[in-house]
Write an enzyme that holds these catalytic residues in place. Structure first.
Site, PDB file in Angstrom:
ATOM      1  N   ALA A 243       0.707  14.056 -22.717  1.00  0.00           N
ATOM      2  CA  ALA A 243       0.290  12.730 -23.177  1.00  0.00           C
ATOM      3  C   ALA A 243       1.167  12.180 -24.320  1.00  0.00           C
ATOM      4  CB  ALA A 243      -1.171  12.779 -23.611  1.00  0.00           C
TER       5      ALA A 243
ATOM      6  N   LYS B  83      -0.896   6.964 -23.536  1.00  0.00           N
ATOM      7  CA  LYS B  83      -0.395   7.275 -24.869  1.00  0.00           C
ATOM      8  C   LYS B  83       1.101   6.938 -24.928  1.00  0.00           C
ATOM      9  CE  LYS B  83      -4.269   9.937 -24.699  1.00  0.00           C
ATOM     10  NZ  LYS B  83      -5.112  10.056 -23.510  1.00  0.00           N
TER      11      LYS B  83
ATOM     12  N   ASP C 152       0.722  19.534 -20.748  1.00  0.00           N
ATOM     13  CA  ASP C 152      -0.140  18.365 -20.888  1.00  0.00           C
ATOM     14  C   ASP C 152       0.648  17.442 -21.819  1.00  0.00           C
ATOM     15  OD1 ASP C 152      -1.894  16.435 -21.664  1.00  0.00           O
ATOM     16  OD2 ASP C 152      -3.535  17.783 -22.178  1.00  0.00           O
TER      17      ASP C 152
ATOM     18  N   HIS D  19     -21.476  13.468 -27.100  1.00  0.00           N
ATOM     19  CA  HIS D  19     -21.019  12.587 -28.182  1.00  0.00           C
ATOM     20  C   HIS D  19     -20.871  11.137 -27.755  1.00  0.00           C
ATOM     21  CE1 HIS D  19     -17.510  14.072 -26.054  1.00  0.00           C
ATOM     22  NE2 HIS D  19     -16.838  13.028 -26.467  1.00  0.00           N
TER      23      HIS D  19
ATOM     24  N   PHE E 191      -7.086  20.121 -24.574  1.00  0.00           N
ATOM     25  CA  PHE E 191      -7.855  18.887 -24.804  1.00  0.00           C
ATOM     26  C   PHE E 191      -9.186  18.969 -24.038  1.00  0.00           C
ATOM     27  CE2 PHE E 191      -8.955  14.431 -23.833  1.00  0.00           C
ATOM     28  CZ  PHE E 191      -9.205  14.033 -25.131  1.00  0.00           C
ATOM     29  N   ASP E 192     -10.210  18.244 -24.502  1.00  0.00           N
ATOM     30  CA  ASP E 192     -11.572  18.318 -23.910  1.00  0.00           C
ATOM     31  C   ASP E 192     -11.593  18.173 -22.388  1.00  0.00           C
ATOM     32  OD1 ASP E 192     -11.544  17.441 -26.526  1.00  0.00           O
ATOM     33  OD2 ASP E 192     -12.967  15.824 -26.200  1.00  0.00           O
TER      34      ASP E 192
ATOM     35  N   TYR F 299       0.837  -1.206   0.000  1.00  0.00           N
ATOM     36  CA  TYR F 299       0.000   0.000   0.000  1.00  0.00           C
ATOM     37  C   TYR F 299       0.871   1.255   0.000  1.00  0.00           C
ATOM     38  CZ  TYR F 299      -3.943   3.068   1.014  1.00  0.00           C
ATOM     39  OH  TYR F 299      -4.908   4.047   0.939  1.00  0.00           O
TER      40      TYR F 299
HETATM   41  N1  F0G Z   1      -4.603  15.330 -22.625  1.00  0.00           N
HETATM   42  C1  F0G Z   1      -4.587  14.953 -23.920  1.00  0.00           C
HETATM   43  C2  F0G Z   1      -3.791  15.737 -24.912  1.00  0.00           C
HETATM   44  C3  F0G Z   1      -5.315  13.820 -24.324  1.00  0.00           C
HETATM   45  O1  F0G Z   1      -5.313  13.470 -25.599  1.00  0.00           O
HETATM   46  C4  F0G Z   1      -6.052  13.095 -23.357  1.00  0.00           C
HETATM   47  C5  F0G Z   1      -6.829  11.926 -23.736  1.00  0.00           C
HETATM   48  C6  F0G Z   1      -6.031  13.536 -22.019  1.00  0.00           C
HETATM   49  C7  F0G Z   1      -5.292  14.649 -21.690  1.00  0.00           C
HETATM   50  C8  F0G Z   1      -6.789  12.830 -20.939  1.00  0.00           C
HETATM   51  O2  F0G Z   1      -6.182  11.642 -20.615  1.00  0.00           O
HETATM   52  O3  F0G Z   1      -7.836   9.861 -21.258  1.00  0.00           O
HETATM   53  O4  F0G Z   1      -5.927   9.401 -19.692  1.00  0.00           O
HETATM   54  O5  F0G Z   1      -7.819  10.761 -18.954  1.00  0.00           O
HETATM   55  N2  F0G Z   1      -7.107  11.629 -24.931  1.00  0.00           N
HETATM   56  C9  F0G Z   1      -7.795  10.447 -25.392  1.00  0.00           C
HETATM   57  C10 F0G Z   1      -7.951  10.514 -26.880  1.00  0.00           C
HETATM   58  C11 F0G Z   1      -9.054  10.122 -24.675  1.00  0.00           C
HETATM   59  O6  F0G Z   1      -8.665   9.639 -27.437  1.00  0.00           O
HETATM   60  O7  F0G Z   1      -7.365  11.377 -27.532  1.00  0.00           O
HETATM   61  P1  F0G Z   1      -6.990  10.343 -20.100  1.00  0.00           P
END
Ligand code: F0G
Length: 458
Positions: A216, A257, A214, A449, A124-125, A72
């Site tokens: 990824a 990623k 960010d 979506h 990103f969204d 843990y």
């Molecule tokens: N930042 C970027 C640039 C991303 O592309 C994503 C996720 C996230 C943050 C969030 O990360 O999914 O681990 O919580 N992108 C995926 C996509 C979902 O399909 O492009 P997560």
């Protein structure tokens, strides 16, 4: 004769995938409410919905899974991850989280408050979601070139200096940090140059702000810097990564990623104080600070993935596969975001299906056509995703209507890419006859979506 290019790995384990008939697919997509998220994975032949968490782990990552320490607190897996992050990214402090958006949730709980403004390059969204959820605003400072799919620019993810400085000059007191997404997913997996990252650092210093990456797809970004930025062509990927992150104070990471794992993420930072503050939220939302929502075995695989994901040969194989697909599409005359991005192909649906009205969701129509044609699943990045204006409730129509074909890492062969290219060509050849799209039957109040139900317009 020059030898042709080939992958930098061989295949040790395979997973069968199933083909289907057009008749079956027409029935399945109808049952799914014409929403590709509603399909079962075995109804899909080639799944390009996302490159997130869908990669194939290596033999070394799988052996690391067996060495995972599930204690843990203070697990050796935590320290393995800490060492990889320190060595590759240069941060001394970190917190594991279960994925990227969880890292955003924890970090923004410390940094973002109501009324704040967070400038960046096409957030990103989920990043935008975590900012807006806190009643703050995300201001897009991406260079204008990013929004013209036909324009060739080596770094379409770049931050526009004038736009950023204007925000800092006029509303600087409301800015808690600047966020730079590397590579920029929303503009098509487009990279940010090292020079641009240094510019952001300079402006941040001038206005006393911190910089968050960010991250990824940071390794894919480094690959593009190596290929396209003269001053870096003789540097290794790791050296470039080091220079990139020298411009940041903290980072959020979706390890699904570029760390090539199926689940996982983290926050890393230079400041001990920020680490302490974020630890409180990590414990509430994710788990104790030495596991934060991840099992020990997953932390081990992630650490190993960071090393593999920053090897040139791996990145070259990866990005050349994306290019292999993109080059074929361009040869067929199919309109895509250019230059080709790091993690996928973004097809310009406005130019692909000009006879479908935008109110009938051009990119979604194209994605459904592609599924029916060959069982290939892409994803809409257009008006459905853009959702309604929160105040007027009118549909928002973004500048770009795209269908993204995200390529999972080390999963498909170039033969699969060839199938995708020809399937799209077949649709392109009959594009004039596609004049009708879809209408919404049911939608959720936000993030519609994922669950939207559509009907074909007859
Ligand atoms: N930042 C970027 C640039 C991303 O592309 C994503 C996720 C996230 C943050 C969030 O990360 O999914 O681990 O919580 N992108 C995926 C996509 C979902 O399909 O492009 P997560």
């Amino acid at each position: 004769m020059e030898l042709p290019f080939a992958e930098s790995y061989k295949i040790k384990m395979v997973e069968p995938i199933r083909k289907s008939t057009r008749l079956e697919r027409e029935e399945w997509i109808k049952q799914a409410g014409y929403n590709l998220f509603g399909l079962k994975s075995d109804q899909v032949f080639i799944d390009l919905l996302t490159d997130s968490g869908t990669g194939a782990m290596s033999d070394r990552q799988w052996s690391e899974m067996m060495l995972g320490d599930e204690s843990y607190a203070g697990a050796s897996s935590y320290f393995k991850m800490k060492e990889a992050i320190r060595e590759i990214l240069g941060f001394n402090h970190f917190l594991p989280t279960h994925q990227g958006r969880a890292a955003e949730n924890v970090l923004f709980s410390v940094l973002v408050k109501e009324g704040d403004i967070v400038p960046g390059n096409s957030h990103f969204d989920t990043t935008k979601g975590h900012i807006e959820f806190r009643k703050a605003k995300a201001v897009d400072c991406t260079i204008g070139e990013a929004f013209d799919t036909t324009l060739i620019h080596p770094f379409k993810g770049n931050v526009d200096e004038a736009k950023l400085e204007n925000v800092l000059k006029t509303q600087g007191d409301k800015v808690p940090f600047i966020i730079v997404t590397v590579t920029c997913n929303s503009s098509g997996g487009q990279p940010v140059s090292l020079e641009n990252l240094k510019m952001v650092r300079r402006l941040a210093d001038k206005y006393g702000k911190i910089v968050v990456f960010d991250s990824a797809r940071f390794a894919e970004n480094a690959y593009f810097i190596k290929l396209r930025e003269k001053s870096c062509q003789d540097k290794s990927i790791r050296e470039i990564v080091e220079k990139m992150f020298a411009c940041a104070d903290a980072m959020t990471m979706s390890a699904k990623k570029d760390a090539i794992v199926n689940m996982g993420g983290f926050i890393a930072m230079r400041s001990k104080e920020l680490h302490e503050k974020a630890s409180v939220f990590n414990i509430i939302y994710e788990g104790y600070i030495t596991y934060g929502g991840m099992s020990g075995r997953d932390m081990n695989a992630l650490a190993q993935g960071l090393y593999e994901g920053t090897e040139f040969d791996y990145l070259e194989t990866r990005i050349r596969q994306v290019e292999h697909l993109g080059n074929q599409l361009m040869a067929f005359g199919i309109p895509i975001q250019q230059p080709i991005g790091g993690h996928g192909i973004f097809v310009d649906a406005k130019r692909f299906l000009p006879n479908v009205p935008k109110e009938e969701f051009q990119a979604q129509t194209l994605a459904i056509e592609l599924y029916k044609e060959a069982g290939i699943r892409g994803v809409e990045i257009g008006a459905l995703l853009a959702d309604r204006d929160p105040v007027t409730r009118e549909n928002r129509y973004p500048a770009l209507e795209l269908m993204r074909l995200a390529i999972p890492r080390r999963v498909y062969t170039n033969n699969h890419m060839d199938v995708v290219a020809v399937a799209l060509k077949n649709i392109f050849d009959r594009r004039e006859s596609i004049t009708k799209g879809y209408r919404i039957l049911h939608e959720a109040p936000i993030m519609r979506h994922f669950t939207v139900v559509l009907d074909m317009i007859s």
